[in-house]
Design an enzyme around this catalytic site. Structure first.
Site, PDB file in Angstrom:
ATOM      1  N   SER A 135       0.931  -1.265  -0.057  1.00 13.84           N
ATOM      2  CA  SER A 135      -0.308  -0.173   0.201  1.00 13.84           C
ATOM      3  C   SER A 135       1.043   1.146   0.131  1.00 13.84           C
ATOM      4  O   SER A 135       2.137   1.419   0.461  1.00 13.84           O
ATOM      5  CB  SER A 135      -0.922   0.142   1.318  1.00 13.84           C
ATOM      6  OG  SER A 135      -1.837  -1.101   1.237  1.00 13.84           O
TER       7      SER A 135
HETATM    8  N1  SAH Z   1      -1.111  -4.689   3.932  1.00  9.17           N
HETATM    9  C1  SAH Z   1      -0.323  -4.864   2.901  1.00  9.17           C
HETATM   10  C2  SAH Z   1      -1.210  -4.648   1.508  1.00  9.17           C
HETATM   11  C3  SAH Z   1      -1.113  -5.812   0.641  1.00  9.17           C
HETATM   12  S1  SAH Z   1      -2.476  -5.645  -0.751  1.00  9.17           S
HETATM   13  C4  SAH Z   1       1.014  -4.173   2.672  1.00  9.17           C
HETATM   14  O1  SAH Z   1       1.320  -3.489   3.634  1.00  9.17           O
HETATM   15  O2  SAH Z   1       1.732  -4.657   1.947  1.00  9.17           O
HETATM   16  C5  SAH Z   1      -3.654  -6.732   0.150  1.00  9.17           C
HETATM   17  C6  SAH Z   1      -3.353  -8.125   0.299  1.00  9.17           C
HETATM   18  O3  SAH Z   1      -4.592  -8.655   0.758  1.00  9.17           O
HETATM   19  C7  SAH Z   1      -2.791  -9.175  -0.714  1.00  9.17           C
HETATM   20  O4  SAH Z   1      -1.533  -9.429  -0.270  1.00  9.17           O
HETATM   21  C8  SAH Z   1      -3.846 -10.049  -0.819  1.00  9.17           C
HETATM   22  O5  SAH Z   1      -3.256 -11.487  -1.157  1.00  9.17           O
HETATM   23  C9  SAH Z   1      -4.414  -9.898   0.664  1.00  9.17           C
HETATM   24  N2  SAH Z   1      -5.875 -10.480   0.250  1.00  9.17           N
HETATM   25  C10 SAH Z   1      -6.899 -10.270  -0.783  1.00  9.17           C
HETATM   26  N3  SAH Z   1      -8.208 -10.923  -0.198  1.00  9.17           N
HETATM   27  C11 SAH Z   1      -7.787 -11.689   1.011  1.00  9.17           C
HETATM   28  C12 SAH Z   1      -8.478 -12.724   2.106  1.00  9.17           C
HETATM   29  N4  SAH Z   1      -9.496 -12.888   1.689  1.00  9.17           N
HETATM   30  N5  SAH Z   1      -7.736 -12.893   3.246  1.00  9.17           N
HETATM   31  C13 SAH Z   1      -6.645 -12.590   3.524  1.00  9.17           C
HETATM   32  N6  SAH Z   1      -5.920 -11.680   2.686  1.00  9.17           N
HETATM   33  C14 SAH Z   1      -6.208 -11.420   1.364  1.00  9.17           C
END
Ligand code: SAH
Length: 213
Positions: free
Chosen positions: A64
């Site tokens: 993010s």
């Molecule tokens: N907080 C992270 C943002 C990553 S993007 C950071 O700081 O880098 C969002 C993430 O949510 C992705 O890695 C994706 O695989 C995950 N995601 C999507 N759907 C999900 C679900 N149902 N349960 C858990 N994680 C999920």
């Protein structure tokens, strides 16, 4: 690669930018000033690590944007020692910011590749938290209730299980929508009543259902 003076210098500039963009919470700003974001992304993006931008990480996901991380962390309105659940561990950067703020962090990721890579990275950097490979729609009933829940993927709707796992007085910070998301904050006022706040448009990768469903 370590954390050098030039990285710290760039982080200080990023913190100033976040203040200009309206982030006020000192604990959030302090944490952003400490977490080495360049170690959470591919080394080919290192020079961009402290720009206020999202970047691709493994498995087609993104880390993010720092402003988004700061904004969501601020909206959680937590104090040190409180329990927070993150859905979407991804690179681990948001989780590290919450650890740095002194929260007890629980984080769920549904991409095995990311789960496997991020857990040891966070450990190596000295962040202690509980991580789980699984589906964030279910939350973590065995560890509930939480003082705060933060969803870092775009949710098509608000998952009921997450609302149920919130303490009275706790907040769910969640981007809701498909192409563009509205940042929503739901504050649990009583067992049954939630106050809903709307905080404008953001863009996230989608929150997907369990791969086997
Ligand atoms: N907080 C992270 C943002 C990553 S993007 C950071 O700081 O880098 C969002 C993430 O949510 C992705 O890695 C994706 O695989 C995950 N995601 C999507 N759907 C999900 C679900 N149902 N349960 C858990 N994680 C999920």
């Amino acid at each position: 690669m370590g954390d050098l003076a030039r990285h710290r210098g760039k982080r200080n500039k990023l913190v100033k930018l976040l203040i200009e963009k309206g982030i006020r919470d000192r604990e959030v700003l302090k944490a952003i000033g400490k977490v080495p974001r360049h170690l959470f992304i591919d080394s080919s993006f290192e020079e961009f690590a402290y720009q206020d931008q999202a970047f691709p990480i493994a498995a087609g996901q993104t880390i993010s944007q720092p402003y988004t991380v700061a904004f969501q962390s601020e909206k959680l309105a937590l104090s040190p020692g409180q329990k927070v659940l993150e859905v979407g561990t991804g690179s681990g950067y948001q989780a590290a910011v919450l650890c740095e703020m002194g929260m007890k962090v629980y984080s769920i990721e549904r991409q095995k590749e990311l789960f496997d890579a991020t857990r040891p990275l966070l450990q190596k950097l000295g962040y202690t938290l509980y991580t789980k490979y699984g589906d964030g729609y279910a939350g973590l009933p065995n560890h509930a209730p939480f003082d705060g829940i933060i969803v870092t993927a775009g949710a098509p709707e608000i998952p009921k299980a997450l609302l149920q796992q919130l303490k009275v007085g706790g907040r769910l910070v969640i981007p809701v929508g498909t192409n563009v998301q509205k940042m929503k904050v739901l504050i649990r006022k009583t067992e049954k009543d939630f106050e809903l706040q709307d905080h404008g448009d953001f863009r996230f990768v989608p929150m997907l259902h369990d791969k086997n469903h």
